[in-house]
Design a protein around this motif. Structure first.
Motif, PDB file in Angstrom:
ATOM      1  N   SER A 157      29.842  -4.254  27.082  1.00 16.84           N
ATOM      2  CA  SER A 157      30.440  -5.541  26.733  1.00 16.84           C
ATOM      3  C   SER A 157      30.737  -6.372  27.968  1.00 16.84           C
ATOM      4  N   ARG A 158      31.264  -5.725  28.992  1.00 16.21           N
ATOM      5  CA  ARG A 158      31.561  -6.451  30.228  1.00 16.21           C
ATOM      6  C   ARG A 158      30.286  -6.949  30.893  1.00 16.21           C
ATOM      7  N   LEU A 159      29.241  -6.145  30.904  1.00 13.70           N
ATOM      8  CA  LEU A 159      27.974  -6.566  31.503  1.00 13.70           C
ATOM      9  C   LEU A 159      27.391  -7.761  30.755  1.00 13.70           C
ATOM     10  N   LEU A 160      27.454  -7.728  29.433  1.00  9.79           N
ATOM     11  CA  LEU A 160      26.943  -8.851  28.644  1.00  9.79           C
ATOM     12  C   LEU A 160      27.755 -10.116  28.903  1.00  9.79           C
ATOM     13  N   SER A 161      29.062  -9.953  29.023  1.00 13.41           N
ATOM     14  CA  SER A 161      29.917 -11.106  29.301  1.00 13.41           C
ATOM     15  C   SER A 161      29.583 -11.719  30.659  1.00 13.41           C
ATOM     16  N   PHE A 162      29.391 -10.875  31.665  1.00 14.17           N
ATOM     17  CA  PHE A 162      29.021 -11.381  32.988  1.00 14.17           C
ATOM     18  C   PHE A 162      27.632 -12.017  32.962  1.00 14.17           C
ATOM     19  N   ALA A 163      26.719 -11.453  32.179  1.00 16.31           N
ATOM     20  CA  ALA A 163      25.378 -12.034  32.077  1.00 16.31           C
ATOM     21  C   ALA A 163      25.436 -13.428  31.464  1.00 16.31           C
ATOM     22  N   ALA A 169      18.176 -16.320  34.865  1.00 12.83           N
ATOM     23  CA  ALA A 169      16.987 -15.789  34.199  1.00 12.83           C
ATOM     24  C   ALA A 169      15.921 -15.412  35.220  1.00 12.83           C
ATOM     25  N   GLU A 170      15.350 -14.218  35.037  1.00 15.66           N
ATOM     26  CA  GLU A 170      14.239 -13.733  35.846  1.00 15.66           C
ATOM     27  C   GLU A 170      13.170 -13.177  34.913  1.00 15.66           C
ATOM     28  N   GLU A 171      12.012 -12.902  35.484  1.00 16.51           N
ATOM     29  CA  GLU A 171      10.927 -12.347  34.680  1.00 16.51           C
ATOM     30  C   GLU A 171      11.313 -10.998  34.081  1.00 16.51           C
ATOM     31  N   SER A 172      12.091 -10.213  34.823  1.00 15.15           N
ATOM     32  CA  SER A 172      12.458  -8.874  34.358  1.00 15.15           C
ATOM     33  C   SER A 172      13.722  -8.850  33.514  1.00 15.15           C
ATOM     34  N   GLY A 173      14.415  -9.991  33.390  1.00 16.29           N
ATOM     35  CA  GLY A 173      15.638 -10.019  32.603  1.00 16.29           C
ATOM     36  C   GLY A 173      16.610 -11.063  33.117  1.00 16.29           C
ATOM     37  N   THR A 174      17.905 -10.767  33.020  1.00 18.69           N
ATOM     38  CA  THR A 174      18.959 -11.683  33.457  1.00 18.69           C
ATOM     39  C   THR A 174      19.722 -11.049  34.606  1.00 18.69           C
ATOM     40  N   ARG A 175      19.658 -11.674  35.780  1.00 22.53           N
ATOM     41  CA  ARG A 175      20.375 -11.170  36.937  1.00 22.53           C
ATOM     42  C   ARG A 175      21.802 -11.711  36.931  1.00 22.53           C
ATOM     43  N   ILE A 176      22.770 -10.794  37.005  1.00 17.04           N
ATOM     44  CA  ILE A 176      24.165 -11.206  37.125  1.00 17.04           C
ATOM     45  C   ILE A 176      24.390 -11.582  38.582  1.00 17.04           C
ATOM     46  N   ASP A 214      22.615  -5.162  45.343  1.00 13.84           N
ATOM     47  CA  ASP A 214      24.019  -5.341  44.972  1.00 13.84           C
ATOM     48  C   ASP A 214      24.205  -6.245  43.762  1.00 13.84           C
ATOM     49  N   ARG A 215      23.161  -6.405  42.973  1.00 16.39           N
ATOM     50  CA  ARG A 215      23.254  -7.182  41.745  1.00 16.39           C
ATOM     51  C   ARG A 215      22.755  -6.341  40.573  1.00 16.39           C
ATOM     52  N   VAL A 216      23.351  -6.562  39.408  1.00 17.22           N
ATOM     53  CA  VAL A 216      22.899  -5.885  38.192  1.00 17.22           C
ATOM     54  C   VAL A 216      21.989  -6.833  37.431  1.00 17.22           C
ATOM     55  N   VAL A 217      20.840  -6.321  36.996  1.00 11.09           N
ATOM     56  CA  VAL A 217      19.912  -7.094  36.176  1.00 11.09           C
ATOM     57  C   VAL A 217      19.918  -6.501  34.771  1.00 11.09           C
ATOM     58  N   VAL A 218      20.248  -7.323  33.797  1.00  7.46           N
ATOM     59  CA  VAL A 218      20.199  -6.889  32.396  1.00  7.46           C
ATOM     60  C   VAL A 218      18.761  -7.049  31.914  1.00  7.46           C
ATOM     61  N   ARG A 219      18.089  -5.944  31.668  1.00  7.91           N
ATOM     62  CA  ARG A 219      16.681  -5.979  31.278  1.00  7.91           C
ATOM     63  C   ARG A 219      16.502  -6.011  29.760  1.00  7.91           C
ATOM     64  N   ASP A 220      17.451  -5.463  29.027  1.00  9.33           N
ATOM     65  CA  ASP A 220      17.330  -5.375  27.575  1.00  9.33           C
ATOM     66  C   ASP A 220      18.668  -5.763  26.949  1.00  9.33           C
ATOM     67  N   ARG A 221      18.840  -7.064  26.669  1.00  5.25           N
ATOM     68  CA  ARG A 221      20.107  -7.548  26.113  1.00  5.25           C
ATOM     69  C   ARG A 221      20.363  -6.950  24.735  1.00  5.25           C
ATOM     70  N   ASP A 222      19.327  -6.869  23.919  1.00  4.40           N
ATOM     71  CA  ASP A 222      19.516  -6.323  22.571  1.00  4.40           C
ATOM     72  C   ASP A 222      19.945  -4.861  22.628  1.00  4.40           C
ATOM     73  N   GLY A 223      19.333  -4.113  23.534  1.00  2.00           N
ATOM     74  CA  GLY A 223      19.696  -2.713  23.676  1.00  2.00           C
ATOM     75  C   GLY A 223      21.120  -2.545  24.168  1.00  2.00           C
ATOM     76  N   LEU A 224      21.515  -3.419  25.092  1.00  3.68           N
ATOM     77  CA  LEU A 224      22.880  -3.361  25.612  1.00  3.68           C
ATOM     78  C   LEU A 224      23.880  -3.761  24.527  1.00  3.68           C
ATOM     79  N   ALA A 225      23.502  -4.788  23.738  1.00  5.43           N
ATOM     80  CA  ALA A 225      24.371  -5.201  22.630  1.00  5.43           C
ATOM     81  C   ALA A 225      24.531  -4.109  21.601  1.00  5.43           C
ATOM     82  N   ALA A 226      23.494  -3.311  21.399  1.00  6.54           N
ATOM     83  CA  ALA A 226      23.558  -2.193  20.439  1.00  6.54           C
ATOM     84  C   ALA A 226      24.567  -1.151  20.883  1.00  6.54           C
TER      85      ALA A 226
END
Length: 231
Positions: A157-163, A169-176, A214-226
């Motif tokens: 939840s915290r990662l999604l909020s920061f995203a 936006a990047e090709e591989s996902g969302t970089r926080i 030193d950055r987190v990239v969210v690659r699968d938002r749906d998976g993280l939301a699950a």
């Protein structure tokens, strides 16, 4: 310090939507923009202050602490976020602390000036009410997650909020696009650094996130939301 006019910040505020130009000018004339080095306090828990604030640049963290010295990071604030409004209702000491997590610039307006403008333009009270209700709803959702969700869900939840707040936006996902350490996530998720590290490794192995420079990239938002709402 950034070269931003207080009037521009105030005119964009949800608190002051619908105000005539003269009222906006009065607020701007009383406002100051202050620089805060990383690690410094805008105000501390228990302090009595006489101003309301808005984040102009940088990132601030709101936290509460226990008598034993343990603290819980509630939320991070970024550009355009107004805070400190309880001072408009009473002179009670602050129940939270606000610290600069990066170098930041913060606009401050004296309480008395805001109240004078609100008395002349009652729409301010309606704006504050709506903003407070929205903020309270988010706080209840946060507290519900902390009380009833497992650590994996809290970290996700915290990662999604920061995203959502700091994502690029990047090709591989969302970089926080902020530095987010395991200690940060531990404080934000009410877990130990070791347990949070284990969760992050699991998320990485599942392909939900990756860590890069030193950055987190969210690659699968749906998976993280699950992870937050399983099933």
């Amino acid at each position: 310090m950034v070269d931003i006019r207080p009037l521009d910040v105030i005119a964009d505020s949800p608190w002051f939507t619908g105000l005539p130009g003269q009222a906006l000018q009065k607020l701007a004339a009383a406002a100051t923009i202050r620089p805060y080095p990383r690690g410094s306090q805008v105000y501390s828990e228990g302090e009595i202050t006489q101003e309301v604030f808005c984040v102009v640049t940088g990132r601030l963290r709101v936290a509460i602490s226990s008598s034993e010295g343990h603290d819980f990071a509630i939320i991070d604030l970024s550009h355009g976020f107004w805070f400190g409004e309880p001072v408009l209702a009473s002179d009670a000491p602050r129940v939270t602390s606000v610290q600069a997590m990066t170098a930041a610039d913060v606009l401050a307006i004296p309480r008395q000036v805001v109240l004078e403008v609100a008395d002349d333009c009652p729409i301010v009270y309606r704006n504050l009410f709506h903003d407070h209700v929205a903020g309270t709803r988010k706080l209840y959702n946060l507290l519900g997650g902390m009380l009833f969700y497992p650590l994996r869900a809290r970290v996700a939840s915290r990662l999604l909020s920061f995203a959502d707040e700091f994502g690029v936006a990047e090709e591989s996902g969302t970089r926080i696009d902020i530095k987010l350490t395991q200690n940060d996530l531990a404080r934000l998720s009410l877990g130990s650094r070791q347990r949070v590290n284990k969760v992050l490794r699991a998320f990485t192995e599942q392909g939900l996130i990756e860590t890069r420079d030193d950055r987190v990239v969210v690659r699968d938002r749906d998976g993280l939301a699950a992870e937050v709402e399983p099933g």
